[in-house]
Motif scaffolding. Structure first.
Motif, mmCIF file in Angstrom:
data_model
loop_
_atom_site.group_PDB
_atom_site.id
_atom_site.type_symbol
_atom_site.label_atom_id
_atom_site.label_comp_id
_atom_site.label_asym_id
_atom_site.label_seq_id
_atom_site.Cartn_x
_atom_site.Cartn_y
_atom_site.Cartn_z
ATOM 1 N N GLU A 100 22.512 64.384 33.345
ATOM 2 C CA GLU A 100 23.324 64.072 34.343
ATOM 3 C C GLU A 100 24.775 62.907 33.850
ATOM 4 O OE1 GLU A 100 20.444 62.879 34.924
ATOM 5 O OE2 GLU A 100 20.636 60.853 35.865
ATOM 6 N N ALA A 101 25.879 63.228 34.418
ATOM 7 C CA ALA A 101 27.090 62.891 33.374
ATOM 8 C C ALA A 101 27.051 61.031 34.649
ATOM 9 C CB ALA A 101 28.275 63.820 33.584
ATOM 10 N N PHE A 102 27.694 60.406 34.217
ATOM 11 C CA PHE A 102 28.158 59.095 35.059
ATOM 12 C C PHE A 102 29.533 58.525 34.391
ATOM 13 C CE2 PHE A 102 24.409 57.623 36.446
ATOM 14 C CZ PHE A 102 23.007 57.816 35.454
ATOM 15 N N PHE A 103 30.337 59.320 35.788
ATOM 16 C CA PHE A 103 31.388 58.784 36.145
ATOM 17 C C PHE A 103 32.131 57.297 36.122
ATOM 18 C CE2 PHE A 103 33.976 62.378 36.144
ATOM 19 C CZ PHE A 103 32.682 63.509 36.723
ATOM 20 N N GLY A 104 33.321 56.785 35.636
ATOM 21 C CA GLY A 104 34.168 55.586 35.171
ATOM 22 C C GLY A 104 34.585 55.823 36.829
ATOM 23 N N GLN A 105 35.450 54.485 36.951
ATOM 24 C CA GLN A 105 36.401 54.487 38.395
ATOM 25 C C GLN A 105 37.228 54.958 38.412
ATOM 26 O OE1 GLN A 105 35.099 53.379 41.080
ATOM 27 N NE2 GLN A 105 33.245 53.361 40.096
ATOM 28 N N GLY A 106 37.679 55.999 37.399
ATOM 29 C CA GLY A 106 38.966 56.381 37.585
ATOM 30 C C GLY A 106 40.402 55.653 36.928
ATOM 31 N N THR A 107 41.541 56.165 36.449
ATOM 32 C CA THR A 107 43.213 56.075 35.575
ATOM 33 C C THR A 107 43.669 56.552 36.762
ATOM 34 O OG1 THR A 107 42.261 54.735 33.618
ATOM 35 C CG2 THR A 107 44.700 55.361 34.743
ATOM 36 N N ARG A 108 44.348 56.020 38.349
ATOM 37 C CA ARG A 108 45.678 56.831 38.926
ATOM 38 C C ARG A 108 46.415 56.488 38.441
ATOM 39 N NH1 ARG A 108 45.108 60.589 42.557
ATOM 40 N NH2 ARG A 108 43.599 59.502 43.709
ATOM 41 N N LEU A 109 47.218 57.474 37.875
ATOM 42 C CA LEU A 109 48.366 57.857 36.911
ATOM 43 C C LEU A 109 49.294 58.571 37.634
ATOM 44 C CD1 LEU A 109 50.189 57.545 34.010
ATOM 45 C CD2 LEU A 109 49.137 60.010 33.549
#
Lengths: 112, 113
Positions: A100-109
Motif C-alpha cells: 500500500e501507499a501512505f499519504f502525507g497530510q497534503g498542502t492546500r494551495l
C-alpha cells in the motif's frame, strides 16, 4: 518523525511567484508520488518516482517541476501557476512491490 | 473507459446497517487493490488491501476481490456516523519502471442516525 510529512500545510501564492512543496517519508519506501485533488474531483496522479527515477508523468504542465534528490525526499517546484491550479496536493510513498501507499497530510494551495 | 470506476454516490445507509461499496477496474494486469477513506479536507487513509481472490475481513470491514470479473468491493457492517466519508478504491500495477497506483473517483457514504 514517522510516516509521510508534507510542508507547508497551506500556501497562498501569486501567479508570478515561485514556490516549492516538500515531502519527506520516514518509512524506508523507494517509490514516491505526487497527486492533485481539486474540489469535487478525483485524485489525479501527477508524477511517480521509483528508486529516484521519474517513471510516470501524466501530461502535467511544465509549470509543475518535480525533483527527487533521494528516496526519502520529493519536491514539487511551482512557477507561474494559474488559479485553476488551486487544489490539495498530496504526496504518497510506497514500496516498489504490491504494498500500500501512505499519504502525507497534503498542502492546500491557493493561487491568487 | 476509466481505469478505476466507482459510483460517486452519495450512498446513504441508516446507522447499524451494512454499507456496500463497489469498484471495477479495467487493467487485468492489476495486482493489488486498496480501499482508502477520506474525510473532507483530509488526506486518504488506508482501510484495507487485498491481493487474492475472495474475502478479507478486518473488524467491521470486509474486502472482496473477483479478478475474473474485475471488481473489488468493501462491506462495512454496523455502519456508524463516523464512517461517513468518501471511500476511494485504488489499484496498483507494477510497471517496468516501478509502480502505478490509480484511484477511482470515490464513493461518498452517508450514515444517517
Amino acid at each position: 518523525e514517522t510516516g509521510v510529512t508534507q510542508t507547508p500545510r497551506h500556501l497562498v501564492m501569486g501567479m508570478t511567484n515561485k514556490k516549492s512543496l516538500k515531502c519527506e517519508q520516514h518509512l524506508g519506501h523507494n517509490a514516491m508520488y505526487w497527486y492533485k485533488q481539486s474540489a469535487k474531483k478525483p485524485l489525479e496522479l501527477m508524477f511517480v518516482y521509483s528508486l529516484e527515477e521519474r517513471v510516470e508523468n501524466n501530461s502535467v504542465p511544465s509549470r509543475f517541476s518535480p525533483e527527487c534528490p533521494n528516496s526519502s525526499h520529493l519536491f514539487l517546484h511551482l512557477h507561474t501557476l494559474q488559479p485553476e491550479d488551486s487544489a490539495l496536493y498530496l504526496c504518497a510513498s510506497s514500496d516498489r512491490g504490491i504494498t500500500e501507499a501512505f499519504f502525507g497530510q497534503g498542502t492546500r494551495l491557493t493561487v491568487v | 473507459q476509466k481505469e478505476v470506476e466507482q459510483n460517486s454516490g452519495p450512498l446513504s445507509v441508516p446507522e447499524g446497517a451494512i454499507a456496500s461499496l463497489n469498484c471495477t477496474y479495467s487493467d487485468r494486469g492489476s495486482q493489488s487493490f486498496f480501499w482508502y477513506r477520506q474525510y473532507s479536507g483530509k488526506s486518504p487513509e488506508l482501510i484495507m488491501f487485498i491481493y487474492s481472490n475472495g474475502d478479507k475481513e478486518d473488524g467491521r470491514f470486509t474486502a472482496q476481490l473477483n479478478k475474473a470479473s474485475q471488481y473489488v468491493s468493501l462491506l462495512i457492517r454496523d455502519s456508524q456516523p463516523s464512517d461517513s466519508a468518501t471511500y476511494l478504491c485504488a489499484v496498483k500495477k507494477l510497471t517496468g519502471g516501478g509502480n502505478k497506483l490509480t484511484f477511482g473517483t470515490g464513493t461518498q457514504l452517508k450514515v444517517e442516525l
